[in-house]
Design an enzyme around this catalytic site. Sequence first.
Site, mmCIF file in Angstrom:
data_model
loop_
_atom_site.group_PDB
_atom_site.id
_atom_site.type_symbol
_atom_site.label_atom_id
_atom_site.label_comp_id
_atom_site.label_asym_id
_atom_site.label_seq_id
_atom_site.Cartn_x
_atom_site.Cartn_y
_atom_site.Cartn_z
ATOM 1 N N HIS A 183 0.827 -1.200 0.000
ATOM 2 C CA HIS A 183 0.000 0.000 0.000
ATOM 3 C C HIS A 183 0.864 1.253 0.000
ATOM 4 O O HIS A 183 0.702 2.146 -0.833
ATOM 5 C CB HIS A 183 -0.931 0.001 1.217
ATOM 6 C CG HIS A 183 -1.940 1.108 1.199
ATOM 7 N ND1 HIS A 183 -1.636 2.395 1.584
ATOM 8 C CD2 HIS A 183 -3.241 1.125 0.831
ATOM 9 C CE1 HIS A 183 -2.704 3.164 1.452
ATOM 10 N NE2 HIS A 183 -3.696 2.415 0.997
ATOM 11 N N GLU A 213 1.331 4.147 -2.855
ATOM 12 C CA GLU A 213 1.256 5.529 -2.375
ATOM 13 C C GLU A 213 2.553 6.110 -1.826
ATOM 14 O O GLU A 213 2.552 7.228 -1.326
ATOM 15 C CB GLU A 213 0.149 5.634 -1.309
ATOM 16 C CG GLU A 213 -1.226 5.309 -1.861
ATOM 17 C CD GLU A 213 -2.338 5.572 -0.871
ATOM 18 O OE1 GLU A 213 -2.039 6.051 0.240
ATOM 19 O OE2 GLU A 213 -3.503 5.309 -1.212
ATOM 20 N N HIS A 245 -7.379 -1.930 -4.425
ATOM 21 C CA HIS A 245 -6.054 -1.600 -4.963
ATOM 22 C C HIS A 245 -5.574 -2.687 -5.923
ATOM 23 O O HIS A 245 -5.015 -2.386 -6.986
ATOM 24 C CB HIS A 245 -5.041 -1.432 -3.829
ATOM 25 C CG HIS A 245 -5.131 -0.116 -3.137
ATOM 26 N ND1 HIS A 245 -5.024 1.086 -3.801
ATOM 27 C CD2 HIS A 245 -5.311 0.198 -1.827
ATOM 28 C CE1 HIS A 245 -5.132 2.082 -2.941
ATOM 29 N NE2 HIS A 245 -5.315 1.565 -1.734
#
Length: 299
Positions: A183, A213, A245
């Site tokens: 992530h 990210e 995602h």
Amino acid sequence: MRFPALSLIFRLVLLAALALPLAVPNTAQAGHGDKAPGKTGILLVAFGTSVPEATRAIDAIKKQAEDAFPGIPVRLAYSSKIIRDKIAGQGVAKSSPAQALADMAAEGFTQVAVQSLHTIPGSEYSDITATAEAFQAMPKGIKKVSVGRPLLYSFGDIALAAEAVLKSLPARKKGEAVLLMGHGTAHPANAAYAALQLALWKHDKGVFIATVEDTPGLDEVIPELKRQGVRKVFLVPLMSVAGDHAMNDMAGPEDDSWASRLKAAGIKGEPVLVGLGSRPAVAALWIEHLRDAVKELGR
């Protein structure tokens, strides 16, 4: 073999060692003095998902927890407010960690082991520990709350996670590699991804990590894939579930998805939509962390 980003990774690992209490378990200590037999419960806290199919991974871990601790009730909460609000619009209700602990207190639970199902000890995990400490500080209700470590908490955890991840990866041929999608976060705990990358490279130089990210990003990995002559990569989520995602940012048809960007770079991306929670060797590590948290309740 050259790894241009290696110096960045070592800096991140050093940051992890300096900024994170990676080797020290996060456990809220007893704050009421008296030791009553009480009622013990378990609360699993996942980030959450808005993809119905992805909930199976979370449900599977919950079932493993119930099997590992027969007789101890197991509850579930989602830490992401965005996810909770999104699925509420779909008619699905999930408790926040605070609401779940309040409900457990109302049911008479006096000690609760809270297990994080997150990958890194980032802001979500910090919020969980703060919530646990707040409930334990109340004069009545839950007397003791222990908090189980996320997957990549200590350097020992990272080494075990690397071994577990490698056990479950697809078989590869020459010219093929694996790219794990994390992530990513601006929190210093993002350095755990770099530490995991180094642990993976000790065994397999063909397994890479990039994040959605933060750093390392996909653009930092593509040049190395080209240098190694990689023609195909298996895209695997480094998250508890293969949720939004994985389905969109990783495998989606849009031009900015990882699969599309790799294709534009001349590399075929083959998505493997299986989250870490659905990989038995990895899920077992979360259960072991929960076992430590349950043991802490008895100390």
